[in-house]
Design a protein around this motif. Structure first.
Motif, mmCIF file in Angstrom:
data_model
loop_
_atom_site.group_PDB
_atom_site.id
_atom_site.type_symbol
_atom_site.label_atom_id
_atom_site.label_comp_id
_atom_site.label_asym_id
_atom_site.label_seq_id
_atom_site.Cartn_x
_atom_site.Cartn_y
_atom_site.Cartn_z
ATOM 1 N N ALA A 46 0.832 -1.207 0.000
ATOM 2 C CA ALA A 46 0.000 0.000 0.000
ATOM 3 C C ALA A 46 0.866 1.256 0.000
ATOM 4 N N ILE A 47 1.934 1.248 0.778
ATOM 5 C CA ILE A 47 2.839 2.399 0.825
ATOM 6 C C ILE A 47 3.438 2.660 -0.547
ATOM 7 N N THR A 77 11.948 7.664 -0.425
ATOM 8 C CA THR A 77 12.310 8.949 0.182
ATOM 9 C C THR A 77 11.057 9.714 0.599
ATOM 10 N N ASP A 78 10.049 9.716 -0.242
ATOM 11 C CA ASP A 78 8.795 10.395 0.106
ATOM 12 C C ASP A 78 8.103 9.708 1.280
ATOM 13 N N ALA A 79 8.032 8.399 1.267
ATOM 14 C CA ALA A 79 7.372 7.651 2.333
ATOM 15 C C ALA A 79 8.115 7.787 3.661
ATOM 16 N N ASN A 80 9.424 7.931 3.590
ATOM 17 C CA ASN A 80 10.267 7.972 4.787
ATOM 18 C C ASN A 80 10.544 9.397 5.268
ATOM 19 N N ALA A 81 10.046 10.397 4.569
ATOM 20 C CA ALA A 81 10.287 11.791 4.963
ATOM 21 C C ALA A 81 9.795 12.010 6.391
ATOM 22 N N THR A 82 10.587 12.698 7.166
ATOM 23 C CA THR A 82 10.251 12.949 8.562
ATOM 24 C C THR A 82 9.206 14.060 8.670
ATOM 25 N N THR A 83 8.177 13.792 9.445
ATOM 26 C CA THR A 83 7.123 14.782 9.671
ATOM 27 C C THR A 83 7.525 15.686 10.836
ATOM 28 N N LEU A 138 3.899 6.597 8.186
ATOM 29 C CA LEU A 138 3.306 6.337 9.497
ATOM 30 C C LEU A 138 2.284 7.413 9.855
ATOM 31 N N SER A 139 2.488 8.611 9.386
ATOM 32 C CA SER A 139 1.594 9.721 9.699
ATOM 33 C C SER A 139 0.410 9.837 8.749
ATOM 34 N N ASP A 140 0.424 9.087 7.670
ATOM 35 C CA ASP A 140 -0.578 9.230 6.617
ATOM 36 C C ASP A 140 -1.787 8.344 6.899
ATOM 37 N N GLN A 141 -2.951 8.955 6.998
ATOM 38 C CA GLN A 141 -4.167 8.205 7.308
ATOM 39 C C GLN A 141 -4.592 7.258 6.189
ATOM 40 N N LEU A 196 10.637 -1.897 3.477
ATOM 41 C CA LEU A 196 10.975 -1.058 2.324
ATOM 42 C C LEU A 196 12.386 -0.484 2.433
ATOM 43 N N GLU A 197 12.856 -0.252 3.642
ATOM 44 C CA GLU A 197 14.222 0.235 3.832
ATOM 45 C C GLU A 197 15.239 -0.799 3.336
ATOM 46 N N ILE A 198 14.930 -2.071 3.510
ATOM 47 C CA ILE A 198 15.811 -3.123 2.996
ATOM 48 C C ILE A 198 15.990 -2.944 1.492
ATOM 49 N N GLY A 199 14.885 -2.727 0.789
ATOM 50 C CA GLY A 199 14.955 -2.510 -0.655
ATOM 51 C C GLY A 199 15.644 -1.217 -1.019
ATOM 52 N N ALA A 200 15.402 -0.160 -0.246
ATOM 53 C CA ALA A 200 16.028 1.132 -0.516
ATOM 54 C C ALA A 200 17.547 1.062 -0.361
ATOM 55 N N LYS A 201 18.003 0.146 0.478
ATOM 56 C CA LYS A 201 19.447 -0.028 0.690
ATOM 57 C C LYS A 201 20.033 -1.087 -0.242
ATOM 58 N N GLY A 202 19.235 -1.525 -1.217
ATOM 59 C CA GLY A 202 19.733 -2.470 -2.203
ATOM 60 C C GLY A 202 19.472 -3.929 -1.904
ATOM 61 N N GLY A 203 18.717 -4.214 -0.857
ATOM 62 C CA GLY A 203 18.402 -5.600 -0.526
ATOM 63 C C GLY A 203 17.476 -6.231 -1.551
ATOM 64 N N ALA A 204 17.500 -7.531 -1.605
ATOM 65 C CA ALA A 204 16.690 -8.291 -2.564
ATOM 66 C C ALA A 204 15.232 -8.354 -2.123
ATOM 67 N N VAL A 205 14.356 -8.525 -3.090
ATOM 68 C CA VAL A 205 12.928 -8.640 -2.800
ATOM 69 C C VAL A 205 12.672 -9.834 -1.884
ATOM 70 N N ASP A 206 13.355 -10.944 -2.102
ATOM 71 C CA ASP A 206 13.176 -12.111 -1.231
ATOM 72 C C ASP A 206 13.510 -11.777 0.214
ATOM 73 N N GLU A 207 14.528 -10.959 0.428
ATOM 74 C CA GLU A 207 14.912 -10.541 1.778
ATOM 75 C C GLU A 207 13.800 -9.704 2.419
ATOM 76 N N MET A 208 13.177 -8.841 1.629
ATOM 77 C CA MET A 208 12.076 -8.023 2.139
ATOM 78 C C MET A 208 10.889 -8.908 2.525
ATOM 79 N N VAL A 209 10.558 -9.863 1.669
ATOM 80 C CA VAL A 209 9.438 -10.767 1.937
ATOM 81 C C VAL A 209 9.729 -11.590 3.193
ATOM 82 N N GLN A 210 10.943 -12.085 3.328
ATOM 83 C CA GLN A 210 11.302 -12.878 4.504
ATOM 84 C C GLN A 210 11.192 -12.059 5.783
ATOM 85 N N TYR A 211 11.649 -10.801 5.747
ATOM 86 C CA TYR A 211 11.556 -9.947 6.937
ATOM 87 C C TYR A 211 10.094 -9.751 7.334
#
Length: 134
Positions: A27-28, A36-42, A50-53, A69-84
């Protein structure tokens, strides 16, 4: 579009509370153009996601989705994101909502192809460069 409606459209069911991180991460990615947009500090110090209704789910599970999503932003694999995401949901027993564990796993399985498709294009070079610089 509101995240609950997106999830319902992709899986055929409303989000399972408190929100499987894979489902919320999808959804994010559909609502925010980049990590970067999703992780922008409010102004309150939280991420924009987290702040978005429009993002459904309990705060800790939205936070877990951002870690996925941070895993992916840092270059991690999609499988790693799914496992987390899977490990967070199952090890945490759906945040103590035991009766929702199985239905959350089913919903995550239904949304996983959408997650993988979105992740393939969402983690762009400019977004990665901004994340690395920050």
């Amino acid at each position: 579009m509101e995240g609950s409606l997106l999830i319902e459209k992709m899986t055929g069911s409303w989000p399972v509370y408190p929100g499987h991180p894979l489902v919320l991460a999808t959804a994010i990615m559909k609502i925010f153009p980049t990590f970067t947009d999703a992780n922008a500090t409010t102004e309150h110090g939280w991420s924009a996601a987290l702040s978005d209704q429009r993002i459904p789910g309990a705060g800790d599970h939205v936070g877990a989705a951002m870690r996925v999503l941070e895993i992916g932003a840092k270059g991690g694999a999609v499988d790693e994101m799914v496992q987390y995401a899977t490990r967070y949901w199952t090890d945490g027993r759906a945040g103590g909502h035991e009766r929702n564990v199985a239905s959350g796993i089913e919903q995550a399985a239904a949304i996983e192809p959408h997650f993988r498709a979105a992740a393939a294009s969402w983690f762009t070079a400019p977004a990665l460069a901004e994340t690395s610089a920050g």
